[in-house]
Design an enzyme around this catalytic site. Sequence first.
Site, PDB file in Angstrom:
ATOM      1  N   ASP A  95      45.271  44.844  32.927  1.00 13.59           N
ATOM      2  CA  ASP A  95      45.546  43.744  33.859  1.00 13.59           C
ATOM      3  C   ASP A  95      47.031  43.567  34.122  1.00 13.59           C
ATOM      4  OD1 ASP A  95      43.170  42.691  34.742  1.00 13.59           O
ATOM      5  OD2 ASP A  95      43.020  41.173  33.163  1.00 13.59           O
ATOM      6  N   LYS A 124      44.850  46.429  37.170  1.00 15.65           N
ATOM      7  CA  LYS A 124      43.990  45.464  37.879  1.00 15.65           C
ATOM      8  C   LYS A 124      44.833  44.262  38.277  1.00 15.65           C
ATOM      9  CE  LYS A 124      40.544  43.038  35.708  1.00 15.65           C
ATOM     10  NZ  LYS A 124      40.915  41.604  35.836  1.00 15.65           N
ATOM     11  N   GLU A 126      44.589  40.425  40.614  1.00 13.78           N
ATOM     12  CA  GLU A 126      43.706  39.461  41.271  1.00 13.78           C
ATOM     13  C   GLU A 126      44.129  39.408  42.733  1.00 13.78           C
ATOM     14  OE1 GLU A 126      43.452  35.861  38.945  1.00 13.78           O
ATOM     15  OE2 GLU A 126      42.899  36.987  37.143  1.00 13.78           O
ATOM     16  N   GLU A 193      34.077  38.524  39.934  1.00 12.65           N
ATOM     17  CA  GLU A 193      33.772  37.569  38.855  1.00 12.65           C
ATOM     18  C   GLU A 193      33.090  36.323  39.412  1.00 12.65           C
ATOM     19  OE1 GLU A 193      36.976  36.901  36.119  1.00 12.65           O
ATOM     20  OE2 GLU A 193      35.937  35.237  35.121  1.00 12.65           O
TER      21      GLU A 193
HETATM   22  O1  KIV Z   1      40.910  39.408  31.765  1.00 14.41           O
HETATM   23  C1  KIV Z   1      39.763  39.808  31.641  1.00 14.41           C
HETATM   24  O2  KIV Z   1      39.245  40.066  30.558  1.00 14.41           O
HETATM   25  C2  KIV Z   1      38.990  40.004  32.853  1.00 14.41           C
HETATM   26  C3  KIV Z   1      37.509  39.972  32.678  1.00 14.41           C
HETATM   27  C4  KIV Z   1      37.038  38.585  32.849  1.00 14.41           C
HETATM   28  C5  KIV Z   1      36.827  40.925  33.536  1.00 14.41           C
HETATM   29  O3  KIV Z   1      39.514  40.104  33.924  1.00 14.41           O
END
Ligand code: KIV
Length: 276
Positions: A95, A124, A126, A193
């Site tokens: 992330d 990843k 958002e 999500e």
């Molecule tokens: O941060 C995380 O673990 C996520 C999940 C909710 C998919 O983005």
Amino acid sequence: MYKQLEQRGMDSPPVNVGMLRDMKRAREPIACLTAYDASFAQLVDFSGADVVLVGDSLGMVIQGLDTTVPVTVNDMVYHARCVARGLRRAFLIVDMPFMSYTTSTQALDNSVRLMQEGGAMMVKLEGGQGQVAIVEHLAQHDVPVCAHLGLKPQSVHKIGGFKVQGREEQAAHRMIDEARALESAGADLVLLECVPTSLGAAIRDALHVPVIGIGAGPGVDGQILVLYDVLGITQGRMPRFVQNFMRGRDDPLEALRAYVHAVKTRAYPAPEHTFS
Ligand code: KIV
């Protein structure tokens, strides 16, 4: 020396982005879990999960925070590096934390850190309409990107809580348009999500890239859950989509294998885990 070529001949070669796309085409559900350290990453890898996400959920489950907002790039790099050491087969996504991708240049600098220092194979973020140019910039520099749509936890203070998204017709149409725009910009994966089952399936059908869901119903290409929820470690009230796979088992690896099996056989998510 040519490790990638040697690994191709293995019974279970390491997962790559092309294999994830093939799984979508073959309608083989993609099983994903989060992990935050090497020991759990190794267990998740042994369980047969295809994808491991070092999620910024580590702010909550590791650091004891109420939201993911305070998580930093340094935190993500540290945990990604730990997780990468535990993996053999699973594909590693990491992330990008809050405010680490406000401009294309900043996003590229930070994704380079996550890949070079953390071992990420994909980052990843958002996303929405506002992130299309950023995704395009990353894709132009060959940074694989997963776009996170639906409930975006980094926006929790803006949306006023953790709520199901896309229930109204207009919001659902907007999300489908955003998913298409992010795919056209070069996103390789979409994570959805907390959306109604019908919207999860519609976004899955609208895209060529795989769509992974958490609380997005059974109609998407794969499922992800937070590791500590699957192992029953998280305490307190759980979101509707969570299933504790430790229940009735005493071995964490067995529980993780049961989760992967349930995803692969579409036993998870069941109707009680979904939103309408
Ligand atoms: O941060 C995380 O673990 C996520 C999940 C909710 C998919 O983005």
